[in-house]
Scaffold this motif. Structure first.
Motif, PDB file in Angstrom:
ATOM      1  N   SER A  64       0.824  -1.208   0.000  1.00 53.39           N
ATOM      2  CA  SER A  64       0.000   0.000   0.000  1.00 53.39           C
ATOM      3  C   SER A  64       0.857   1.257   0.000  1.00 53.39           C
ATOM      4  O   SER A  64       0.501   2.251  -0.628  1.00 53.39           O
ATOM      5  CB  SER A  64      -0.970   0.006   1.185  1.00 53.39           C
ATOM      6  N   SER A  65       1.997   1.240   0.695  1.00 53.47           N
ATOM      7  CA  SER A  65       2.899   2.394   0.693  1.00 53.47           C
ATOM      8  C   SER A  65       3.508   2.603  -0.685  1.00 53.47           C
ATOM      9  O   SER A  65       3.590   3.729  -1.169  1.00 53.47           O
ATOM     10  CB  SER A  65       4.015   2.206   1.723  1.00 53.47           C
ATOM     11  N   ALA A  66       3.920   1.515  -1.300  1.00 53.34           N
ATOM     12  CA  ALA A  66       4.500   1.616  -2.642  1.00 53.34           C
ATOM     13  C   ALA A  66       3.458   2.121  -3.637  1.00 53.34           C
ATOM     14  O   ALA A  66       3.763   2.962  -4.486  1.00 53.34           O
ATOM     15  CB  ALA A  66       5.046   0.262  -3.078  1.00 53.34           C
ATOM     16  N   GLU A  67       2.236   1.638  -3.514  1.00 48.86           N
ATOM     17  CA  GLU A  67       1.171   2.087  -4.402  1.00 48.86           C
ATOM     18  C   GLU A  67       0.844   3.562  -4.163  1.00 48.86           C
ATOM     19  O   GLU A  67       0.604   4.315  -5.108  1.00 48.86           O
ATOM     20  CB  GLU A  67      -0.084   1.228  -4.209  1.00 48.86           C
ATOM     21  N   GLU A  68       0.863   3.985  -2.904  1.00 49.05           N
ATOM     22  CA  GLU A  68       0.596   5.387  -2.581  1.00 49.05           C
ATOM     23  C   GLU A  68       1.654   6.296  -3.204  1.00 49.05           C
ATOM     24  O   GLU A  68       1.335   7.335  -3.776  1.00 49.05           O
ATOM     25  CB  GLU A  68       0.565   5.575  -1.066  1.00 49.05           C
ATOM     26  N   ILE A  69       2.920   5.894  -3.121  1.00 47.43           N
ATOM     27  CA  ILE A  69       4.012   6.675  -3.713  1.00 47.43           C
ATOM     28  C   ILE A  69       3.854   6.741  -5.223  1.00 47.43           C
ATOM     29  O   ILE A  69       3.947   7.809  -5.830  1.00 47.43           O
ATOM     30  CB  ILE A  69       5.384   6.104  -3.313  1.00 47.43           C
ATOM     31  N   ARG A  70       3.609   5.599  -5.854  1.00 51.86           N
ATOM     32  CA  ARG A  70       3.434   5.590  -7.314  1.00 51.86           C
ATOM     33  C   ARG A  70       2.276   6.496  -7.736  1.00 51.86           C
ATOM     34  O   ARG A  70       2.362   7.195  -8.736  1.00 51.86           O
ATOM     35  CB  ARG A  70       3.202   4.162  -7.813  1.00 51.86           C
ATOM     36  N   SER A  71       1.211   6.479  -6.960  1.00 49.15           N
ATOM     37  CA  SER A  71       0.053   7.311  -7.256  1.00 49.15           C
ATOM     38  C   SER A  71       0.378   8.799  -7.118  1.00 49.15           C
ATOM     39  O   SER A  71      -0.007   9.603  -7.973  1.00 49.15           O
ATOM     40  CB  SER A  71      -1.092   6.934  -6.314  1.00 49.15           C
ATOM     41  N   LEU A  72       1.090   9.164  -6.060  1.00 49.65           N
ATOM     42  CA  LEU A  72       1.478  10.566  -5.864  1.00 49.65           C
ATOM     43  C   LEU A  72       2.373  11.056  -6.996  1.00 49.65           C
ATOM     44  O   LEU A  72       2.226  12.187  -7.469  1.00 49.65           O
ATOM     45  CB  LEU A  72       2.199  10.727  -4.522  1.00 49.65           C
ATOM     46  N   ILE A  73       3.277  10.213  -7.431  1.00 47.05           N
ATOM     47  CA  ILE A  73       4.179  10.583  -8.527  1.00 47.05           C
ATOM     48  C   ILE A  73       3.400  10.744  -9.830  1.00 47.05           C
ATOM     49  O   ILE A  73       3.615  11.696 -10.584  1.00 47.05           O
ATOM     50  CB  ILE A  73       5.308   9.541  -8.676  1.00 47.05           C
ATOM     51  N   ALA A  74       2.462   9.830 -10.074  1.00 45.44           N
ATOM     52  CA  ALA A  74       1.703   9.858 -11.326  1.00 45.44           C
ATOM     53  C   ALA A  74       0.696  11.013 -11.376  1.00 45.44           C
ATOM     54  O   ALA A  74       0.470  11.591 -12.439  1.00 45.44           O
ATOM     55  CB  ALA A  74       0.981   8.529 -11.521  1.00 45.44           C
ATOM     56  N   GLN A  75       0.102  11.353 -10.237  1.00 47.49           N
ATOM     57  CA  GLN A  75      -0.970  12.342 -10.220  1.00 47.49           C
ATOM     58  C   GLN A  75      -0.480  13.786 -10.128  1.00 47.49           C
ATOM     59  O   GLN A  75      -1.282  14.705 -10.293  1.00 47.49           O
ATOM     60  CB  GLN A  75      -1.914  12.070  -9.046  1.00 47.49           C
ATOM     61  N   ASN A  76       0.793  13.986  -9.842  1.00 50.33           N
ATOM     62  CA  ASN A  76       1.307  15.348  -9.664  1.00 50.33           C
ATOM     63  C   ASN A  76       2.479  15.578 -10.600  1.00 50.33           C
ATOM     64  O   ASN A  76       3.387  14.759 -10.677  1.00 50.33           O
ATOM     65  CB  ASN A  76       1.762  15.535  -8.213  1.00 50.33           C
ATOM     66  N   SER A  77       2.450  16.715 -11.303  1.00 51.69           N
ATOM     67  CA  SER A  77       3.556  16.992 -12.221  1.00 51.69           C
ATOM     68  C   SER A  77       4.862  17.186 -11.456  1.00 51.69           C
ATOM     69  O   SER A  77       5.929  16.852 -11.961  1.00 51.69           O
ATOM     70  CB  SER A  77       3.252  18.195 -13.103  1.00 51.69           C
ATOM     71  N   VAL A  78       4.788  17.705 -10.234  1.00 55.09           N
ATOM     72  CA  VAL A  78       5.973  17.819  -9.382  1.00 55.09           C
ATOM     73  C   VAL A  78       5.604  17.263  -8.008  1.00 55.09           C
ATOM     74  O   VAL A  78       4.665  17.737  -7.373  1.00 55.09           O
ATOM     75  CB  VAL A  78       6.458  19.275  -9.251  1.00 55.09           C
ATOM     76  N   PHE A  79       6.343  16.244  -7.587  1.00 50.26           N
ATOM     77  CA  PHE A  79       6.125  15.621  -6.284  1.00 50.26           C
ATOM     78  C   PHE A  79       7.415  15.711  -5.482  1.00 50.26           C
ATOM     79  O   PHE A  79       8.494  15.401  -5.987  1.00 50.26           O
ATOM     80  CB  PHE A  79       5.714  14.156  -6.439  1.00 50.26           C
ATOM     81  N   VAL A  80       7.279  16.150  -4.221  1.00 52.77           N
ATOM     82  CA  VAL A  80       8.432  16.281  -3.331  1.00 52.77           C
ATOM     83  C   VAL A  80       8.152  15.529  -2.040  1.00 52.77           C
ATOM     84  O   VAL A  80       7.192  15.851  -1.326  1.00 52.77           O
ATOM     85  CB  VAL A  80       8.739  17.762  -2.997  1.00 52.77           C
ATOM     86  N   ALA A  81       8.964  14.535  -1.743  1.00 47.15           N
ATOM     87  CA  ALA A  81       8.931  13.880  -0.434  1.00 47.15           C
ATOM     88  C   ALA A  81       9.922  14.647   0.435  1.00 47.15           C
ATOM     89  O   ALA A  81      11.079  14.835   0.063  1.00 47.15           O
ATOM     90  CB  ALA A  81       9.335  12.422  -0.549  1.00 47.15           C
ATOM     91  N   SER A  82       9.451  15.126   1.574  1.00 44.15           N
ATOM     92  CA  SER A  82      10.204  16.067   2.382  1.00 44.15           C
ATOM     93  C   SER A  82      10.106  15.695   3.852  1.00 44.15           C
ATOM     94  O   SER A  82       9.352  14.809   4.236  1.00 44.15           O
ATOM     95  CB  SER A  82       9.606  17.462   2.151  1.00 44.15           C
ATOM     96  N   LYS A  83      10.882  16.378   4.655  1.00 39.60           N
ATOM     97  CA  LYS A  83      10.741  16.344   6.108  1.00 39.60           C
ATOM     98  C   LYS A  83      10.748  17.791   6.578  1.00 39.60           C
ATOM     99  O   LYS A  83      11.539  18.598   6.103  1.00 39.60           O
ATOM    100  CB  LYS A  83      11.849  15.530   6.772  1.00 39.60           C
ATOM    101  N   SER A  84       9.874  18.097   7.507  1.00 33.25           N
ATOM    102  CA  SER A  84       9.636  19.490   7.882  1.00 33.25           C
ATOM    103  C   SER A  84      10.848  20.185   8.480  1.00 33.25           C
ATOM    104  O   SER A  84      10.974  21.396   8.391  1.00 33.25           O
ATOM    105  CB  SER A  84       8.467  19.574   8.862  1.00 33.25           C
ATOM    106  N   PHE A  85      11.776  19.443   9.049  1.00 36.21           N
ATOM    107  CA  PHE A  85      12.940  20.037   9.698  1.00 36.21           C
ATOM    108  C   PHE A  85      14.172  20.101   8.798  1.00 36.21           C
ATOM    109  O   PHE A  85      15.205  20.644   9.190  1.00 36.21           O
ATOM    110  CB  PHE A  85      13.300  19.239  10.959  1.00 36.21           C
ATOM    111  N   CYS A  86      14.071  19.603   7.592  1.00 36.97           N
ATOM    112  CA  CYS A  86      15.229  19.479   6.701  1.00 36.97           C
ATOM    113  C   CYS A  86      15.506  20.789   5.953  1.00 36.97           C
ATOM    114  O   CYS A  86      14.666  21.266   5.192  1.00 36.97           O
ATOM    115  CB  CYS A  86      14.964  18.357   5.708  1.00 36.97           C
TER     116      CYS A  86
END
Length: 145
Positions: free
Chosen positions: A45-67
């Motif tokens: 489900s996590s892998a599918e969620e990531i693939r979906s986020l990448i496919a549905q958004n022209s720009v996708f950023v995985a981030s951490k709030s403190f970075c």
């Protein structure tokens, strides 16, 4: 390097080094909660969620709030008026699984982990280089920013 190889061979032959020590990162001894022999943490489900986020958004950023590198990447995208989807991995309950899924997908375990139009870009420094060279504008399909 040859000296290290010889020492490691000698240490193993005399049982000074445990057999699984070579698979454990050097910091694992300092932080006992680290599990070096984890099997894949990312579930389907996590892998599918990531693939979906990448496919549905022209720009996708995985981030951490403190970075700080994440902040720079997000600020650049904001300054360029680029619509982008951000997931703060430290603020979602399945953030560790999402980060593991990203690592399995891209080979990158650090953040920011950036995708543009389904293509893995890399991190902040990669995004900054694309911007400096003018390639970011081309990748986004914009004539001017």
């Amino acid at each position: 390097m040859l000296r290290n190889i010889a020492f490691n061979s000698l240490a193993r032959s005399t049982n000074l080094v445990r057999s699984n020590a070579s698979t454990r990162p050097f910091f694992a001894f300092k932080y006992p909660a680290f599990k070096a022999n984890q099997s894949s943490v990312a579930n389907d489900s996590s892998a599918e969620e990531i693939r979906s986020l990448i496919a549905q958004n022209s720009v996708f950023v995985a981030s951490k709030s403190f970075c700080p590198f994440c902040h720079r990447a997000k600020q650049l995208l904001k300054d360029l008026n680029v619509e982008h989807k951000v997931v703060e991995l430290d603020e979602v309950s399945n953030g560790n699984q999402l980060q593991q899924a990203l690592k399995e997908l891209s080979g990158q375990s650090t953040v920011p982990n950036i995708y543009i139009k389904g293509t893995h870009i890399g991190g902040n420094s990669d995004l900054q280089k694309l911007n400096s060279s003018g390639m970011l504008i081309k990748m986004l399909g914009k004539s001017k920013l």
